[in-house]
Design a protein around this motif. Structure first.
Motif, short mmCIF file in Angstrom:
data_model
loop_
_atom_site.label_atom_id
_atom_site.label_comp_id
_atom_site.label_asym_id
_atom_site.label_seq_id
_atom_site.Cartn_x
_atom_site.Cartn_y
_atom_site.Cartn_z
N VAL A 91 0.85 -1.19 0.00
CA VAL A 91 0.00 0.00 0.00
C VAL A 91 0.89 1.24 0.00
O VAL A 91 1.63 1.47 0.95
CB VAL A 91 -0.93 0.01 1.23
N PRO A 92 0.83 2.05 -1.08
CA PRO A 92 1.61 3.30 -1.10
C PRO A 92 1.18 4.22 0.03
O PRO A 92 0.02 4.20 0.46
CB PRO A 92 1.27 3.90 -2.47
N ALA A 93 2.11 5.04 0.51
CA ALA A 93 1.81 5.96 1.61
C ALA A 93 0.65 6.88 1.25
O ALA A 93 -0.17 7.23 2.11
CB ALA A 93 3.05 6.77 1.96
N LEU A 107 -1.93 6.20 -0.22
CA LEU A 107 -3.22 5.51 -0.15
C LEU A 107 -3.47 4.90 1.22
O LEU A 107 -4.38 4.09 1.39
CB LEU A 107 -3.27 4.40 -1.22
N ALA A 108 -2.67 5.29 2.19
CA ALA A 108 -2.77 4.70 3.53
C ALA A 108 -4.14 4.91 4.15
O ALA A 108 -4.58 4.11 4.99
CB ALA A 108 -1.69 5.27 4.43
N ASN A 109 -4.83 5.98 3.77
CA ASN A 109 -6.15 6.28 4.35
C ASN A 109 -7.30 5.76 3.50
O ASN A 109 -8.46 6.09 3.77
CB ASN A 109 -6.30 7.78 4.56
N CYS A 110 -6.99 4.97 2.49
CA CYS A 110 -8.04 4.44 1.60
C CYS A 110 -8.66 3.19 2.22
O CYS A 110 -8.24 2.06 1.93
CB CYS A 110 -7.48 4.14 0.22
N ALA A 111 -9.64 3.39 3.07
CA ALA A 111 -10.35 2.27 3.69
C ALA A 111 -11.55 1.88 2.84
O ALA A 111 -12.09 2.70 2.08
CB ALA A 111 -10.80 2.65 5.10
N THR A 112 -11.97 0.63 2.97
CA THR A 112 -13.15 0.19 2.24
C THR A 112 -14.41 0.59 3.01
O THR A 112 -14.36 0.93 4.20
CB THR A 112 -13.15 -1.33 2.06
N SER A 113 -15.54 0.49 2.34
CA SER A 113 -16.81 0.61 3.04
C SER A 113 -17.00 -0.67 3.87
O SER A 113 -16.21 -1.60 3.78
CB SER A 113 -17.95 0.80 2.04
N PHE A 166 -11.60 1.27 -8.18
CA PHE A 166 -10.63 0.26 -8.60
C PHE A 166 -9.41 0.27 -7.68
O PHE A 166 -8.91 -0.79 -7.26
CB PHE A 166 -10.21 0.52 -10.05
N VAL A 167 -8.94 1.46 -7.34
CA VAL A 167 -7.75 1.60 -6.49
C VAL A 167 -8.02 1.03 -5.10
O VAL A 167 -7.19 0.29 -4.55
CB VAL A 167 -7.33 3.09 -6.40
N VAL A 168 -9.17 1.36 -4.51
CA VAL A 168 -9.48 0.88 -3.16
C VAL A 168 -9.59 -0.65 -3.16
O VAL A 168 -9.02 -1.33 -2.30
CB VAL A 168 -10.77 1.52 -2.63
N LEU A 169 -10.32 -1.20 -4.12
CA LEU A 169 -10.47 -2.66 -4.17
C LEU A 169 -9.13 -3.35 -4.39
O LEU A 169 -8.81 -4.34 -3.73
CB LEU A 169 -11.46 -3.04 -5.28
N ALA A 170 -8.34 -2.82 -5.33
CA ALA A 170 -7.04 -3.42 -5.61
C ALA A 170 -6.11 -3.36 -4.41
O ALA A 170 -5.42 -4.33 -4.08
CB ALA A 170 -6.40 -2.74 -6.82
N THR A 171 -6.11 -2.21 -3.74
CA THR A 171 -5.24 -2.02 -2.58
C THR A 171 -5.56 -3.00 -1.46
O THR A 171 -4.67 -3.44 -0.73
CB THR A 171 -5.36 -0.57 -2.05
N SER A 227 -2.32 -10.58 -8.48
CA SER A 227 -2.37 -9.41 -7.62
C SER A 227 -2.46 -8.16 -8.50
O SER A 227 -2.20 -8.22 -9.70
CB SER A 227 -1.14 -9.31 -6.71
N ILE A 228 -2.84 -7.05 -7.87
CA ILE A 228 -2.83 -5.75 -8.54
C ILE A 228 -2.13 -4.76 -7.61
O ILE A 228 -2.56 -4.60 -6.46
CB ILE A 228 -4.23 -5.24 -8.88
N THR A 229 -1.08 -4.14 -8.09
CA THR A 229 -0.37 -3.14 -7.28
C THR A 229 -0.62 -1.76 -7.89
O THR A 229 -0.74 -1.63 -9.11
CB THR A 229 1.13 -3.42 -7.21
N ILE A 230 -0.69 -0.76 -7.04
CA ILE A 230 -0.97 0.61 -7.47
C ILE A 230 0.21 1.50 -7.11
O ILE A 230 0.70 1.47 -5.98
CB ILE A 230 -2.24 1.16 -6.80
#
Length: 230
Positions: free
Chosen positions: A57-59, A61-67, A116-121, A224-227
């Motif tokens: 998880v890139p820094a 995107l550290a706050n990208c939480a899922t629902s 897409f980013v949140v799900l992949a992360t 896997s999917i990396t962002i």
């Protein structure tokens, strides 16, 4: 309070009993100790493997939480926005055929890119199959693997005006229905006929590895999917 003294006779009896423990008893304890160490090692290695398989998880995107998640691949609603259209995102989809690198387009499809980013992360796509592989398109992201699954919600239409061509990445939708929340496709060749007649949220473009996408079959999976964010 002082403890009663143990008599010499009693101490000798205890020592005799301890000394009289059959050799196999000590071996049993040793065996149990070895088993315990092995179990701990297996659990530890499993945790290490799990950690190694978790997406980086890139820094940014550290706050990208899922629902709120209500099942392994299902959420109570759309993913919260955690990106901006000023950021640049590159997704690397590692498949059983190799890596496919995609430039994402938040400037034209911010909600779709964010989703897409949140799900992949959070590893949503890991292990999912490409359930459709035709001459002109390959499609994945369905947790059911039959084209009828999704994350429990849909996405809004995000028309971009960007031309559809080989390497274009968009989101699937049921004819006459809404845009699916997780199923995406990669255009391998020109769209049949006159092109799409509905909005398919074109949110990315393959910049490297299109030949890997061309080789994908229904037996292939997403590892896997990396962002990357810049």
């Amino acid at each position: 309070m002082s403890q009663p003294r143990t008599s010499r006779r009693a101490a000798l009896v205890e020592a005799d009993e301890l000394e009289a423990t059959p050799p196999w008893g000590r071996q049993a304890w040793l065996a149990l100790l070895v088993v315990g160490v092995l179990v701990a090692a297996v659990i530890g290695s499993g945790l290490l493997i799990r950690h190694a398989l978790e997406p980086a998880v890139p820094a940014a995107l550290a706050n990208c939480a899922t629902s709120t998640q209500i099942a392994p691949h299902e959420f109570i609603g759309p993913q919260p926005m955690c990106i901006t259209d000023k950021q640049k995102f590159v997704a690397t989809i590692t498949t059983t055929q190799g890596d496919i690198v995609i430039q994402l387009h938040p400037e034209v499809a911010p909600v779709t890119v964010n989703n897409f980013v949140v799900l992949a992360t959070h590893g949503y796509f890991n292990g999912l199959v490409f359930w459709k592989a035709e001459d002109w398109v390959v499609q994945g992201g369905d947790p059911r693997g039959d084209g009828r699954g999704g994350p429990g919600y849909n996405l809004p239409d995000e028309p971009s005006g960007t031309p559809w061509q080989p390497g274009a990445v968009g989101m699937a939708r049921v004819p006459g229905g809404a845009v699916n929340g997780s199923q995406f496709f990669i255009e391998k060749a020109s769209w049949p006929g006159r092109g799409p007649t509905a909005v398919y949220n074109r949110f990315g473009t393959v910049t490297s590895g299109l030949e890997k996408a061309l080789a994908l079959q229904v037996t292939d999976t997403i590892t896997s999917i990396t962002i990357k964010v810049s």
